[in-house]
Design a protein around this motif. Sequence first.
Motif, PDB file in Angstrom:
ATOM      1  N   LEU A 113      39.437  44.784  38.771  1.00  0.00           N
ATOM      2  CA  LEU A 113      40.121  43.571  39.250  1.00  0.00           C
ATOM      3  C   LEU A 113      39.298  42.297  39.173  1.00  0.00           C
ATOM      4  N   LEU A 114      38.006  42.432  39.479  1.00  0.00           N
ATOM      5  CA  LEU A 114      37.174  41.237  39.576  1.00  0.00           C
ATOM      6  C   LEU A 114      37.054  40.501  38.248  1.00  0.00           C
ATOM      7  N   THR A 115      37.054  41.244  37.153  1.00  0.00           N
ATOM      8  CA  THR A 115      36.680  40.642  35.872  1.00  0.00           C
ATOM      9  C   THR A 115      37.849  40.497  34.887  1.00  0.00           C
ATOM     10  N   ILE A 116      39.068  40.708  35.350  1.00  0.00           N
ATOM     11  CA  ILE A 116      40.217  40.595  34.428  1.00  0.00           C
ATOM     12  C   ILE A 116      41.091  39.403  34.853  1.00  0.00           C
ATOM     13  N   MET A 128      47.252  48.107  42.951  1.00  0.00           N
ATOM     14  CA  MET A 128      46.179  48.465  43.891  1.00  0.00           C
ATOM     15  C   MET A 128      46.445  48.033  45.331  1.00  0.00           C
ATOM     16  N   LEU A 129      47.272  47.001  45.501  1.00  0.00           N
ATOM     17  CA  LEU A 129      47.427  46.435  46.847  1.00  0.00           C
ATOM     18  C   LEU A 129      47.776  47.452  47.944  1.00  0.00           C
ATOM     19  N   PRO A 130      48.724  48.377  47.655  1.00  0.00           N
ATOM     20  CA  PRO A 130      49.070  49.313  48.736  1.00  0.00           C
ATOM     21  C   PRO A 130      47.863  50.101  49.249  1.00  0.00           C
ATOM     22  N   ILE A 421      40.377  41.438  47.701  1.00  0.00           N
ATOM     23  CA  ILE A 421      41.327  42.496  48.066  1.00  0.00           C
ATOM     24  C   ILE A 421      40.733  43.406  49.149  1.00  0.00           C
ATOM     25  N   GLY A 422      39.399  43.400  49.248  1.00  0.00           N
ATOM     26  CA  GLY A 422      38.733  44.258  50.235  1.00  0.00           C
ATOM     27  C   GLY A 422      38.404  43.533  51.531  1.00  0.00           C
ATOM     28  N   MET A 423      39.021  42.361  51.737  1.00  0.00           N
ATOM     29  CA  MET A 423      38.665  41.539  52.908  1.00  0.00           C
ATOM     30  C   MET A 423      38.806  42.328  54.221  1.00  0.00           C
TER      31      MET A 423
END
Length: 484
Positions: A113-116, A128-130, A421-423
């Motif tokens: 996620l970070l690099t796309i 991935m959110l769920p 997303i990992g907050m």
Amino acid sequence: MALDGPPPLVDAKPVAVLLEDLRDERAATVPFPPGETRVSLSRTRRFAGEPLPMLLDAYERFGPVFTLRLLHGNVVFMLGPAANHYMTVSHASNFIWRDGHFRDLIGLMGDGLLTIDGEFHRRSRMIMLPAFHHRHIAASVEVIVAETDRALQQLSPGGRIDLYAWTRRLALRVAMRALFGLDPDGERARSIDAAGLFERALSFYSSEYLLRVLRGPFSPWARMQKAARELDQLIYSEIADRRATGARGEDILSLLLDACDEDGSTLSDLQIRDEVMTLMFAGHDTTTSTIAFMFYELARNAEIVARLLAEQDAMLADGRPTAAQLTAGELTELELVLDETLRKYPPAWIGPRRSLEAFEFEGHAVPGRAFVNYCSWASHHLPDVFAEPEDFRPERFTPEARAALPKGAYVPFGGGSRTCIGMRFGQLEVRTIATLILSRFAFSLPADFQLAIRQMPTISPKHGLPMLIHERTTAAATEPSLAA
Ligand code: HEM
């Protein structure tokens, strides 16, 4: 059906990349914003060592958008609330991550996620959110508490510890269990020393900048690639086993194996590998640094510690937090301290991007294909936004004070469609570890300790965080003499 990812960047040769950067710079159709644009190796060195004072100085001289030539190329920085909002929310689609300054990370993380960017990012994030829904995050409390209790057994009053190294080991174990469902003491992880390999792979990013462009057999890059390939074996065999047996747990890998979006698109094994590696990377350095900086400030602010202990004495039954207190952030004094820690020391301190099209911000043109960064660390130190920014003042984040902050002023977790997303997971982990430490021990800094901060890729205490360990006192008995 698996999503289609972008073409791989991993094998791009550094010299070819560098030449392409220079070509892009020469092809600019508008001038770069004002700044320091002469070639200077010493500026690059100073920036690598201590970027914050340089960025604040340039902000004073040139305003919220300026250029610094670093190493071979012009780099644009945009600072302050309006800039953060512009880059992460209102004009986010004009900025991509993949070609930005941290593109080296793709060598370890692949296309997580970070690099796309773009549609692939949007759809991967939907899938991935769920897994980051707060119900799943809450399931991690038990793991975090168990691992923290285990690690706390190594501490005893009268002793001394490097709290940064201690937390780093702890956070890596938490990440392995909660994200990956892998027992760090189990045979599979121990047989290849997964934690050690991961640290070895990460050390590439803190090696000397000039060495990082080398690609020979004994270069830092080659060592990182070797460690990454060994970790890959572990991840792929875990994925294969779980697919074959159908075994699933509460961990994020288990959820990703079955995750799909509304069109039925799923993640391939390669994409799951990249996401797992990304989450391990994004999730363990950041929380480790947050804990370390928090306890550094607490050791210098006895009156804040007294407030935290009073809150614990009033709210914890038998000195233990409940899972609900931890997930909901019910210890409000601790929440203020956490928010202020992330203001003064946002671990993911820079938002590295590349512009797609030329644009204008605050009266200055910025070319397309330019390196453009937003920077939470510098933005959180602007005195017109946060008065006396070097002071550690948790009361900046009372609900009233927070509501008065301009949009985009406080961005420790980024913003818009790329907000961390990992907050929730990160906040839960930090508050759990901090609560359990504070319920058992007090710390002070050795008299000769001076904090130095290193960056790359996240900020952390350069020489670790040596701490003297004391008995926990009651709030009333907290001695100001414990402050450094
Ligand atoms: C205190 C802890 C944390 C902080 C301060 C933090 C900060 C950030 C920031 C600032 C970004 C945005 C970067 C940008 O705009 O370029 C980000 C993105 C991200 N973070 Fe975190 N993070 C933390 C913990 C975590 C954890 C625990 C995980 C995983 C479990 C995680 C996974 C990610 C991922 C995957 C992204 C990319 C999101 C996207 O682009 O869609 N982070 N984080």
